[in-house]
Design a protein around this motif. Structure first.
Motif, PDB file in Angstrom:
ATOM      1  N   ARG A  88       1.932   8.426   6.855  1.00 28.87           N
ATOM      2  CA  ARG A  88       1.513   9.319   5.774  1.00 28.87           C
ATOM      3  C   ARG A  88       2.076  10.739   5.962  1.00 28.87           C
ATOM      4  O   ARG A  88       2.351  11.445   4.997  1.00 28.87           O
ATOM      5  CB  ARG A  88      -0.024   9.388   5.702  1.00 28.87           C
ATOM      6  N   ARG A 132       0.864  -5.770   7.757  1.00 24.76           N
ATOM      7  CA  ARG A 132       0.680  -4.312   7.745  1.00 24.76           C
ATOM      8  C   ARG A 132       0.825  -3.791   9.165  1.00 24.76           C
ATOM      9  O   ARG A 132       0.155  -4.253  10.081  1.00 24.76           O
ATOM     10  CB  ARG A 132      -0.682  -3.922   7.166  1.00 24.76           C
ATOM     11  N   ILE A 171       6.349   1.417   1.745  1.00 24.72           N
ATOM     12  CA  ILE A 171       5.247   2.355   1.962  1.00 24.72           C
ATOM     13  C   ILE A 171       4.629   2.668   0.610  1.00 24.72           C
ATOM     14  O   ILE A 171       5.347   2.932  -0.367  1.00 24.72           O
ATOM     15  CB  ILE A 171       5.767   3.643   2.630  1.00 24.72           C
ATOM     16  N   GLU A 188       4.211  -3.754   5.157  1.00 22.99           N
ATOM     17  CA  GLU A 188       3.733  -2.476   4.617  1.00 22.99           C
ATOM     18  C   GLU A 188       3.441  -1.546   5.794  1.00 22.99           C
ATOM     19  O   GLU A 188       2.659  -1.893   6.681  1.00 22.99           O
ATOM     20  CB  GLU A 188       2.473  -2.644   3.771  1.00 22.99           C
ATOM     21  N   TYR A 189       4.088  -0.376   5.814  1.00 19.81           N
ATOM     22  CA  TYR A 189       3.854   0.610   6.867  1.00 19.81           C
ATOM     23  C   TYR A 189       2.711   1.527   6.441  1.00 19.81           C
ATOM     24  O   TYR A 189       2.646   1.972   5.287  1.00 19.81           O
ATOM     25  CB  TYR A 189       5.116   1.447   7.116  1.00 19.81           C
ATOM     26  N   ALA A 190       1.821   1.807   7.384  1.00 19.46           N
ATOM     27  CA  ALA A 190       0.640   2.604   7.060  1.00 19.46           C
ATOM     28  C   ALA A 190       0.216   3.405   8.287  1.00 19.46           C
ATOM     29  O   ALA A 190       0.863   3.378   9.331  1.00 19.46           O
ATOM     30  CB  ALA A 190      -0.492   1.681   6.588  1.00 19.46           C
ATOM     31  N   GLY A 191      -0.864   4.164   8.128  1.00 18.16           N
ATOM     32  CA  GLY A 191      -1.406   4.943   9.240  1.00 18.16           C
ATOM     33  C   GLY A 191      -1.066   6.415   9.146  1.00 18.16           C
ATOM     34  O   GLY A 191      -0.264   6.850   8.306  1.00 18.16           O
ATOM     35  N   ASP A 192      -1.670   7.203  10.032  1.00 21.08           N
ATOM     36  CA  ASP A 192      -1.518   8.666  10.028  1.00 21.08           C
ATOM     37  C   ASP A 192      -0.052   9.089  10.090  1.00 21.08           C
ATOM     38  O   ASP A 192       0.399   9.971   9.354  1.00 21.08           O
ATOM     39  CB  ASP A 192      -2.240   9.284  11.240  1.00 21.08           C
ATOM     40  N   SER A 240       0.410  -0.369  11.228  1.00 20.87           N
ATOM     41  CA  SER A 240      -0.156   0.980  11.171  1.00 20.87           C
ATOM     42  C   SER A 240       0.160   1.724  12.463  1.00 20.87           C
ATOM     43  O   SER A 240       0.048   1.160  13.561  1.00 20.87           O
ATOM     44  CB  SER A 240      -1.677   0.916  10.981  1.00 20.87           C
ATOM     45  N   GLU A 246      -1.863  -8.177  10.849  1.00 23.13           N
ATOM     46  CA  GLU A 246      -2.015  -6.718  10.967  1.00 23.13           C
ATOM     47  C   GLU A 246      -1.872  -6.296  12.422  1.00 23.13           C
ATOM     48  O   GLU A 246      -2.444  -6.919  13.320  1.00 23.13           O
ATOM     49  CB  GLU A 246      -3.382  -6.266  10.450  1.00 23.13           C
ATOM     50  N   THR A 285      -1.685  -2.555  14.931  1.00 23.75           N
ATOM     51  CA  THR A 285      -1.875  -1.104  14.969  1.00 23.75           C
ATOM     52  C   THR A 285      -1.330  -0.551  16.274  1.00 23.75           C
ATOM     53  O   THR A 285      -1.500  -1.149  17.349  1.00 23.75           O
ATOM     54  CB  THR A 285      -3.374  -0.751  14.843  1.00 23.75           C
ATOM     55  N   ASN A 325      -1.077   5.212  14.186  1.00 20.83           N
ATOM     56  CA  ASN A 325      -2.079   6.273  14.055  1.00 20.83           C
ATOM     57  C   ASN A 325      -1.952   7.310  15.162  1.00 20.83           C
ATOM     58  O   ASN A 325      -1.399   7.038  16.223  1.00 20.83           O
ATOM     59  CB  ASN A 325      -3.491   5.669  14.052  1.00 20.83           C
TER      60      ASN A 325
END
Length: 456
Positions: free
Chosen positions: A208, A166, A232, A201-205, A168, A275, A277, A170
């Motif tokens: 989104r 993952r 995503i 998997e791309y994630a974070g503010d 992320s 993971e 970030t 942010n």
């Protein structure tokens, strides 16, 4: 404790071979003209048909010229590949969107825009940038020619399950920083092999808040970090994009589908194999200086004083420690499955509006599909671009790779919104500088590498 990747993968397992791979069911197979001929020939030799032809969609894109598509293709090799795809599709009864069809374009642009790529699917194509479709919340990855034949014959594929990662991001992106810049930043941080063996998997503010077009760009470049694919989790942005599209569910089926798609997310206590970030504030508009997509810098930074990049810098005509701002540009390319969507043309137009193209820059502006071309004209972006001295070409992969007429001459520098800057990728001896559409537009106007924030 499952990741989203686990959930989609496990839902498609047909059987697990002891001490071997997994037999995985495939929801959608895309085919273009380059990697499919041998697969169709294999079926023909074995006397087989496509097991589920309604799951297969074909279109030419790599070899299609971006002008005079209504006339026979001049290059005999390209013409043969395009004609062979049409003939194979007809013989085996699979859907084919040919040149000049309103549905034609780059396969990784057309799939999402027609609603053929949907959340929770497994999607494959004989093309490394199949990871693009992961933006829809699908497990999508490129496969080899023998595997294309396997899917045609059985609608299944044998695969080892990758590890999960993952990434992320942010915070909030600064002015002039695009999803392409985020991808180039991640590639530089992880290197071109940093995600090898993983599905990301791309994630974070930041993710989104990305539009669907931005997410497609980000997922498109997953392979450039070595990842098997990237995706995503679907959300309201995904559903809003898909609603009403040709092959998306309709009526009650739509409501039921969205209800199921909302469950497609990693559990709160899901454990990833790795993971990482990152902070959005650390990302500025980016460009590459070398011969792989991970060799990139912030546009105001200097080329690093690192070992093992001498060969790349010699090819590119650059020196360690120097800045690229102000460097001469010969060509600019807007397009490819990375940045050939309507949002990319809007971004490019926002920079060039009211200005004029630099006289000595050759610019190729190539929509990713005929649907994008229609939207450009509906929004009158074509008028803005033409007033600034630009011409819109016909859809296709174009100058992303040297398989059609759009080749950058040897020794020339091209600021390109495509996905790869390998030696010879855009033509023998061509020098490719990867960038976002904003940075490409700034270069096209000024004739040199320019920080797009100065023109916003």
């Amino acid at each position: 404790m499952n990741t989203l990747f686990d959930k989609i993968w496990d839902a498609h397992v047909v059987q697990i071979v002891p001490d071997g791979p997994t037999q995985l069911y495939i929801d959608r197979l895309y085919c273009h003209e380059v990697t499919s001929p041998q697969a169709f020939d294999g079926l023909r030799r074995r006397g087989l048909r496509c097991f589920r032809p309604e799951k297969i969609y074909c279109m030419p894109d790599h070899n299609t010229p971006t002008h005079n598509q209504d006339k026979p293709i001049g290059d005999p090799v390209s013409r043969k590949q395009v004609d062979t795809l049409e003939r194979n599709a007809r013989e085996f009864g699979v859907t084919h969107y040919g040149m000049m069809s309103k549905d034609n374009g780059i396969i990784h642009v057309v799939g999402p825009e027609k609603g053929l790529s949907l959340p929770g699917m497994t999607i494959v194509c004989g093309d490394s940038h199949t990871s693009t479709h992961g933006a829809m919340g699908a497990v999508a990855f490129g496969i080899g020619t023998s595997e294309v034949e396997m899917v045609m014959a059985s609608q299944c594929i044998l695969q080892q399950k990758p590890k999960s990662m993952r990434l992320s991001v942010n915070g909030r992106l600064g002015r002039g920083v695009t999803p392409k810049d985020v991808a180039l930043y991640l590639m530089a941080k992880l290197t071109t092999s940093g995600a090898t063996g993983y599905f990301v998997e791309y994630a974070g503010d930041v993710v989104r808040e990305m539009s669907m077009e931005g997410r497609l760009t980000l997922c498109n470049l997953s392979i450039e970090m070595g990842a098997r694919g990237g995706f995503i989790a679907p959300d309201d942005v995904t559903f809003e994009y898909l609603k009403g599209r040709e092959f998306a569910p309709k009526g009650e089926a739509w409501d039921k589908a969205v209800s199921e798609w909302r469950k497609l997310r990693s559990d709160d206590d899901a454990v990833f194999d790795k993971e990482l970030t990152f902070n959005a504030e650390d990302i500025e508009p980016r460009i590459t200086y070398g011969t792989n997509p991970g060799m990139g810098i912030g546009i105001t930074e200097s080329i690093p004083l690192t070992s093992n990049i001498e060969k790349a810098l010699d090819y590119m005509g650059f020196k360690a420690g120097e800045k690229l701002l102000g460097k001469k540009v010969d060509y600019v390319f807007l397009g490819a499955c990375t940045n050939g969507r309507i949002e990319d043309f809007r971004a490019f137009a926002s920079i060039v509006k009211g200005r004029k193209k630099a006289a000595d820059v050759v610019a190729w502006l190539v929509p990713g599909s005929w649907a994008v071309d229609r939207q450009i004209r509906e929004e009158r972006l074509d008028k803005v671009l033409e007033a600034a001295g630009f011409e819109i070409r016909q859809p296709g992969c174009s100058a992303c790779l040297a398989m059609n007429d759009d080749k950058v001459p040897s020794g020339k520098w091209c600021v390109s919104t495509s996905n790869r800057n390998f030696e010879g990728r855009q033509g023998p001896g061509a020098r490719t500088i990867l960038s976002s559409p904003l940075t490409a537009a700034a270069a096209a106007i000024t004739g040199v590498i320019t920080d797009p924030r100065e023109l916003l």
